[in-house]
Design an enzyme around this catalytic site. Sequence first.
Site, PDB file in Angstrom:
ATOM      1  N   HIS A 223     -21.555   6.538  -7.396  1.00  0.00           N
ATOM      2  CA  HIS A 223     -22.283   7.494  -6.555  1.00  0.00           C
ATOM      3  C   HIS A 223     -23.364   8.220  -7.344  1.00  0.00           C
ATOM      4  CE1 HIS A 223     -18.148   7.122  -4.826  1.00  0.00           C
ATOM      5  NE2 HIS A 223     -18.897   6.801  -3.792  1.00  0.00           N
TER       6      HIS A 223
ATOM      7  N   SER B 177     -19.159   7.362   1.665  1.00  0.00           N
ATOM      8  CA  SER B 177     -19.038   8.335   0.572  1.00  0.00           C
ATOM      9  C   SER B 177     -20.381   8.958   0.188  1.00  0.00           C
ATOM     10  CB  SER B 177     -18.451   7.651  -0.663  1.00  0.00           C
ATOM     11  OG  SER B 177     -19.245   6.557  -1.052  1.00  0.00           O
TER      12      SER B 177
ATOM     13  N   ASP C 277     -20.653   9.030 -11.063  1.00  0.00           N
ATOM     14  CA  ASP C 277     -19.325   8.518 -11.431  1.00  0.00           C
ATOM     15  C   ASP C 277     -19.264   6.996 -11.517  1.00  0.00           C
ATOM     16  OD1 ASP C 277     -19.534   7.811  -8.815  1.00  0.00           O
ATOM     17  OD2 ASP C 277     -17.859   9.018  -8.087  1.00  0.00           O
TER      18      ASP C 277
END
Length: 374
Positions: free
Chosen positions: A343, A44, A340
């Site tokens: 991240h 991610s 978030d």
Amino acid sequence: MRLLGHHCSSSLALAVLWSLLVVLAGSSSLALGCFTRIFSFGDSLTDTGNYVRLTANNRSPYGAPPYGRTFFGRPTGRASDGRLVIDFIAEEFGLANVTAIQAGSAPEDFQHGANFAIISATANNGSFFAGNGMDITPFSLDTQMLWFRGHLRQLAQAQQNGSVDALLGGALVALGEIGGNDYNFAFSRGVPREKVRAFVPAVVDKLAGAVEELIVMGARVFVVPGNLPFGCAPLYLQRFRANGSWWDYDSKTGCLAWFNRFAEYHNRVLTARLDGLRRRHPDVTIVYADWYGAMMSIFQAPGKLGITNALLTCCGNQKVECGRPGCPVCDDPSTYGSWDGTHPTEAVYKVIADGVLHGPYASPVPLAKTCPPS
Ligand SMILES: *[C@@H]1O[C@H](CO)[C@@H](O)[C@H](O)[C@H]1NC(C)=O
Ligand SMILES: *[C@@H]1O[C@H](CO)[C@@H](O)[C@H](O)[C@H]1NC(C)=O
Ligand SMILES: *[C@@H]1O[C@H](CO)[C@@H](O)[C@H](O)[C@H]1NC(C)=O
Ligand SMILES: *[C@@H]1O[C@H](CO)[C@@H](O)[C@H](O)[C@H]1NC(C)=O
């Protein structure tokens, strides 16, 4: 005579100036236009749109606002408010938009390379986790290598000369960060810490194996990032601080010391392995990208780079996660360390990318100083 002399010397001066300019232009285009493509693998921290496309039927928050708010102005499938490290690297080399492999189909869609990174990806594959009592079927590095081989076959066919050697030889391969999720999944499932620590050699084996395979295929320049200091991630701080004893707490940074030492251990095993690869393949450039050091520089001097809320989350909270309707969002993400909870923000990614491209968070050389062998 005097006039002529004057004329001569001034045109000489002009010629000197001109060649100086040419040299300068030449050196500044060293980075720009030096690689033909970027091939990128990861999780991610590097996904630029693969995951949201593959999970379109079961919409994930990563495809919803306010993701992408700072830079693209809309969700792009990046797990941040804007650009990621890979975007800044691509910009530096004049290869804007390394297309997510799931976002295109024809070779023309991938003129600047392709990004195989996908949210949730692990270094190890499903059999590894099954063998360790974890029922997960991840998008692994093996999955990404499978996609990559398919893509390369397609490119080679399109060029009608079938040689992938030249294709890869002019490319930059960005391998990672990947492996962080192997640990994240285990920690979140309550696997004992020491058992997770024992995963590190297997994770690094997977990374080194991919490098070896790509070298055999013709790749000559790599950038391989280490793990982030995840003991500073708000999600870890929330989950483990309640239990966390004071001795496991770094009072200087406010981070969880054990988890940061874990990341350092991963990075030590990885860098030792990269040294071995460099010795075995002296014609290959492998830049280690010290994401850990670059990010720690923020926690060690919060506010120095404008990131005053280094340990706080900009978007979402424990009740409403970021990307779900009604999630709270901060006013200025560029002052936050975390977008978030898991991240980083674009602001943090920019600090990391600068440190990797121009130093000091890259070894043996800053990434912007590398080029494929001509
Ligand atoms: C790059 O990607 C962004 C986001 O997907 C898009 O807005 C922009 O137009 C793209 N640029 C190019 C040159 O394709
Ligand atoms: C999974 O990983 C192991 C260890 O690297 C490897 O031996 C095995 O072939 C992999 N399985 C698949 C399906 O790729
Ligand atoms: C294949 O041929 C094309 C056209 O001649 C050339 O531009 C390209 O660089 C070649 N590719 C490889 C991989 O040799
Ligand atoms: C917190 O401690 C309790 C009791 O020791 C334990 O059962 C639980 O798994 C711990 N939680 C975490 C997140 O470590």
